[in-house]
Design an enzyme around this catalytic site. Sequence first.
Site, PDB file in Angstrom:
ATOM      1  CE1 TYR A 140      -3.186  -2.789  -0.014  1.00  0.00           C
ATOM      2  CE2 TYR A 140      -4.120  -1.928   1.997  1.00  0.00           C
ATOM      3  CZ  TYR A 140      -4.162  -2.815   0.941  1.00  0.00           C
ATOM      4  OH  TYR A 140      -5.180  -3.725   0.858  1.00  0.00           O
ATOM      5  CE  LYS A 186       0.623 -17.776  -3.006  1.00  0.00           C
ATOM      6  NZ  LYS A 186      -0.256 -18.948  -2.860  1.00  0.00           N
ATOM      7  CG  ASP A 218      -2.822 -20.069  -0.989  1.00  0.00           C
ATOM      8  OD1 ASP A 218      -2.035 -19.935  -0.030  1.00  0.00           O
ATOM      9  OD2 ASP A 218      -2.516 -20.704  -2.013  1.00  0.00           O
ATOM     10  CG  ASP A 242      -7.508  -4.405   3.367  1.00  0.00           C
ATOM     11  OD1 ASP A 242      -8.520  -4.369   4.084  1.00  0.00           O
ATOM     12  OD2 ASP A 242      -7.342  -3.653   2.383  1.00  0.00           O
ATOM     13  CG  ASP A 246     -12.859  -6.686   5.514  1.00  0.00           C
ATOM     14  OD1 ASP A 246     -12.563  -6.100   6.572  1.00  0.00           O
ATOM     15  OD2 ASP A 246     -13.270  -6.105   4.503  1.00  0.00           O
TER      16      ASP A 246
END
Length: 364
Positions: A140, A186, A218, A242, A246
């Site tokens: 970001y 990852k 994942d 992020d 959620d």
Amino acid sequence: MYKIILLPGDGIGIEVTKSALSVMKTVAELFNVELEFEKHLIGGSSYDAYGEPLTKETLQACYNSDAVFLGAVGGYKWESLPHNLKPEAALLKLRKALGLFTNIRPAKIYKPLIDSSSLKKEVLSGVDFLVLRELTGGIYFGEPREFDANHGLNTMVYFKDEVERIAHMAFKIARERNNKVTSVDKANVLEVSQFWRNVVHQVHKEYEDVLLNDLYVDNAAMQIVHNPKQFDVILTSNLFGDILSDIAGMITGSLGMLPSASLGNKYALYEPVHGSAPDIAGQNKANPLAAIASVAMMFDYSFEMKKAASLINEAIVKTLEDGYRTVDIQSEGCKIVSTEKMTQIVITNFKELYHNQAIGLFTL
Ligand code: NAD
């Protein structure tokens, strides 16, 4: 004495901050702690008054605080403003300015709401974990960043100190809970993730009493919906966090129930996860429980007042057990109440729980 800066913001942010303030005042009264409050504008309300969503004065007030409480910002009225003047720009600027590098979102099941989740009861019962998301680095913020008609480019970069400081935070928090950290990356594909993993394992050498495991992002997403009970503290980068926070939030139910804390080395900011909900603003309908649970996090993380924090949370549970609901979490046979009424009931329960446990101690 602790100084708390209140930033109600816009829409229902103003209503739920009132609720949060009432709970903070009750803690001050019961626990005999001196709290000083100072209210400032942020977001659209600040733009209307001063032509900018975050003024130097508001920022300076936060620099002089022991904790900041924020309601929510945004609304239809300010949607067409340029990016840097939009209410939401204030939030990003504030988080960066205060060096809030860790965002904490709990995923905890409120038993009385277990039926409102999309997951089965057996999968959910007893779930209680935190997602620790790195908030001021990663893709970001990485440079270079650009796009044109033929390509788009962002940079995912982490520096050693950025990973180290949040890893320390994760292990320390895990020690206060169930002693387990799951670091999510990852590393099978991304060099930046392999680096993240290496640094987390180096830091872990100082916390060998805490269990550490790694998961690819994942797989972590699948595990959160498949077997969420396995987690205690999930530690991850900005982008993965992020998304995972959620998912973790929603398995436990409604947006109006989700609290959060953003911590740095010096400052801390507490806020409900939801936005300013312009569709219900000003109607005394907003669910104040996310804001009240954020207050519990404030007493836990900023003021080391764990008893106050746990009693606030117990008061929320008792209120739900007694069947009280705001409209967003209504169910058959429940008693629908306003924002103000819900707040009053939580406070009454909080006082009662406090006095009961005081009597319990006295008779021991
Ligand atoms: P939102 O969270 O404001 O609302 C989404 C839906 O959930 C709405 O139907 C709303 O009525 C409902 N809702 C949210 N919180 C609730 C509560 N406490 N009680 C009852 N119902 C609740 O998200 P949105 O509609 O996408 O965004 C509205 C504005 O808020 C936008 O300007 C957005 O940018 C801003 N926003 C701000 C923050 C923040 O301040 N941290 C976060 C998200 C969105």
